[in-house]
Scaffold this active site. Structure first.
Site, PDB file in Angstrom:
ATOM      1  N   ASN A   2      -9.488  26.202 156.005  1.00 12.03           N
ATOM      2  CA  ASN A   2     -10.362  27.014 155.165  1.00 12.03           C
ATOM      3  C   ASN A   2     -10.806  28.316 155.661  1.00 12.03           C
ATOM      4  O   ASN A   2     -10.150  28.504 157.045  1.00 12.03           O
ATOM      5  CB  ASN A   2     -11.640  26.279 154.567  1.00 12.03           C
ATOM      6  CG  ASN A   2     -12.434  25.870 155.909  1.00 12.03           C
ATOM      7  OD1 ASN A   2     -12.854  26.608 156.812  1.00 12.03           O
ATOM      8  ND2 ASN A   2     -12.511  24.338 155.951  1.00 12.03           N
ATOM      9  N   ASP A   4     -12.438  18.357 153.053  1.00 11.03           N
ATOM     10  CA  ASP A   4     -12.876  17.209 152.528  1.00 11.03           C
ATOM     11  C   ASP A   4     -11.523  16.191 152.586  1.00 11.03           C
ATOM     12  O   ASP A   4     -11.987  15.133 152.130  1.00 11.03           O
ATOM     13  CB  ASP A   4     -13.223  17.570 151.120  1.00 11.03           C
ATOM     14  CG  ASP A   4     -14.579  18.313 150.974  1.00 11.03           C
ATOM     15  OD1 ASP A   4     -15.223  18.008 151.780  1.00 11.03           O
ATOM     16  OD2 ASP A   4     -14.734  19.334 150.270  1.00 11.03           O
ATOM     17  N   LYS A  18       9.129  19.392 161.034  1.00 14.21           N
ATOM     18  CA  LYS A  18       8.852  20.341 160.059  1.00 14.21           C
ATOM     19  C   LYS A  18       9.452  19.743 158.988  1.00 14.21           C
ATOM     20  O   LYS A  18      10.677  19.194 158.734  1.00 14.21           O
ATOM     21  CB  LYS A  18       9.493  21.469 160.534  1.00 14.21           C
ATOM     22  CG  LYS A  18       9.412  22.624 159.552  1.00 14.21           C
ATOM     23  CD  LYS A  18      10.232  23.976 159.863  1.00 14.21           C
ATOM     24  CE  LYS A  18       9.939  25.051 158.867  1.00 14.21           C
ATOM     25  NZ  LYS A  18      10.452  26.155 159.271  1.00 14.21           N
TER      26      LYS A  18
END
Length: 406
Positions: free
Chosen positions: A213, A282, A292
Site C-alpha cells: 500500500n 488485510d 516468477k
C-alpha cells in the site's frame, strides 16, 4: 526573571521578512528573563528593523557584516558560535533554511551556524506556498534528521495577503519553548517501554512481485522519535520504508503481515504502550510462487487469504498495556473509528480521513481525530506529523498517570 534562563547565552538570528518585528519582542522577553541575547541580523533583516532596536533591547552590539569585527581579540562568528547555549533563528526564511541544509556560509549568520556546536532551533516564516514548496520541505527534513528543531509556523492571515501556514510563531510561544528547554523538558514516558509499528507490509506474489500500500511510515516514525524524546525505551517494528531509524529507538525490520505479527506479539508482554500505526495488509496471496509468474493468459486470478488482525489480537491479549490504534478512512470517519476502537479493545484510536489534502499517505502533515470509549477526545487540524505524535503521546502519558494514581 527566569531561573532557567539566567546565565544562558542565546544567539538570535534574524532573517529578512516582515516577521522580523516579532524578533524584537522576543529579544526583550529573553533579556528580561535573564538571558544574554546576542543578535545576528542578515542584510535583508536590516531593511525591516534597524539594528539599533535590537542593540537597545539586548544591551549588546548587533552583528550584520562578517568583516565588521567589533572586538579585535576574537573572531566574532567563532566567538558567538562557541558562547551560545542555544542558537535560535526567528524568523527563518526559506533562503536561510536552504543555506543551513546545504552547509553554505556566505554571511555572518550562516557562518556562525556552521561553526556552532550548540542546539539549533529554527522558527520559519514565509508565504504559505513557499513553506509548502517541496524544496523547502526537503531542506527542513534534512535539517530535522540532523537534530535541528523546528518551531512550527502558525496559520492565518499573512502579510502577503494569503491565508495559510507560514506565520512566525508568536514571541510568547517561542519564549515558552526556550524556557522549557533550559528548565529541562519533562520526560513523561521515562521508564516506560513503548512499541510502535510503522509502514506498510509486503505480501509476496512471487520473487519479483508483491502486494502493498501507499504507507510511507512517516507517522509511525514520528511517534517513535517523539517517544524517545519523552524518555521511553522504544521498539520500532517497521515494514519497508525509505526512512532512517530514529536515534535511540530499536529498529526491527519486517516484510509481511505475518512477520510483523511475530515481531509484535513476541514483545507484547514487556510493553507499557503499544501504538499500531502500521498499514498492515488485510489479505495475502494464498500461495506465493517460488519462481516468477510468467505472462500467459489474458487474465490472471489471484486467490487471497485473510491476514491475522494484529491489533485485535493485541486487544485480546493485553493485560496492562495501553493500546493505541489507527483508522485510515475515506468516509464516515467518526463511526468507523469508534467501531474499530470498541471491536479491537483499544484505549485510544486515531482516525484520519486520508482523502483530505495534507492527511494522506506520504505527506509530512496530518489531520486527525483522537477517540476513546466515550467518543471524540481531541481534534487536531492540519499540522506536522511530529506535532501530532507529540499531542498523541502527551495524551497517552496523562492517561497512564491517571491509571497509576487510581
Amino acid at each position: 526573571m527566569s531561573v532557567a534562563l539566567q546565565g544562558k547565552t542565546i544567539v538570535l538570528g534574524v532573517c529578512g521578512g516582515i516577521a522580523a518585528y516579532k524578533a524584537a519582542a522576543l529579544t526583550s522577553k529573553l533579556t528580561q528573563a535573564g538571558a544574554t541575547v546576542r543578535v545576528i541580523m542578515t542584510e535583508s533583516a536590516v531593511q525591516f528593523v534597524a539594528p539599533l532596536t535590537f542593540q537597545t533591547l539586548s544591551r549588546h552590539h548587533v552583528f550584520v557584516d562578517t568583516f565588521d569585527e567589533k572586538d579585535p581579540s576574537v573572531v566574532s562568528h567563532i566567538n558567538l558560535a562557541d558562547s551560545a547555549d542555544l542558537v535560535l533563528i526567528a524568523p527563518a526564511t526559506a533562503n536561510m533554511i536552504g543555506k543551513l541544509a546545504l552547509g553554505l556560509g556566505d554571511d555572518m549568520l550562516s557562518t556562525t551556524l556552521l561553526a556552532t556546536e550548540a542546539p539549533i532551533w529554527v522558527a520559519p516564516a514565509m508565504n504559505v506556498h513557499m513553506y509548502a514548496n517541496p524544496a523547502v520541505q526537503a531542506n527542513m527534513q534534512t535539517l530535522a534528521s540532523r537534530g535541528v528543531r523546528f518551531i512550527e509556523p502558525g496559520e492565518g492571515q499573512l502579510a502577503c495577503g494569503y491565508v495559510g501556514k507560514g506565520r512566525l510563531a508568536e514571541p510568547e510561544e517561542i519564549f515558552a519553548a526556550v524556557e522549557r528547554f533550559f528548565a529541562g523538558e519533562k520526560k513523561p514516558l521515562a521508564g516506560k517501554r513503548v512499541l510502535v509499528t510503522a509502514g506498510g507490509t509486503v505480501e509476496r506474489l512471487d520473487p519479483v512481485r508483491y502486494l502493498t500500500n501507499d504507507s510511507s511510515g512517516k507517522m509511525g516514525y514520528a511517534i517513535a522519535e517523539e517517544a524517545v524524546r519523552m524518555g521511553a525505551q522504544v521498539t520500532l517494528v517497521s515494514g519497508p520504508t525509505a526512512l532512517s531509524a530514529p536515534a535511540g529507538a530499536q529498529l526491527v525490520r519486517v516484510q509481511s503481515a505475518l512477520d510483523m505479527r511475530e515481531a509484535v506479539l513476541s514483545r507484547l508482554d514487556a510493553q507499557d504502550v503499544v501504538v499500531k500505526a502500521a498499514a498492515v495488509a488485510d489479505y495475502r496471496p494464498a500461495e506465493a510462487a517460488t519462481q516468477k509468474i510468467k505472462k500467459k493468459a489474458d487474465t490472471l486470478t489471484l486467490q487471497l487469504v485473510k491476514n491475522p488482525d494484529i491489533l485485535q489480537e493485541i486487544g485480546t491479549l493485553k493485560t496492562h498495556q495501553f493500546v493505541i490504534g489507527f483508522a485510515a478512512e475515506t468516509e464516515n470517519l467518526d463511526d468507523y473509528a469508534m467501531d474499530k476502537l470498541n471491536r479491537k479493545n483499544c484505549d485510544l484510536i486515531v482516525g484520519n480521513d486520508v482523502s483530505q489534502a495534507g492527511a494522506g499517505f506520504g505527506t509530512d502533515t496530518n489531520i486527525v481525530r483522537i477517540y476513546d470509549r466515550s467518543g471524540l477526545v481531541q481534534a487536531l487540524s492540519l499540522r506536522s506529523k511530529s506535532e501530532v505524535a507529540r499531542e498523541l503521546l502527551q495524551l497517552a502519558a496523562q492517561r497512564l498517570i491517571s491509571v497509576g494514581d487510581a
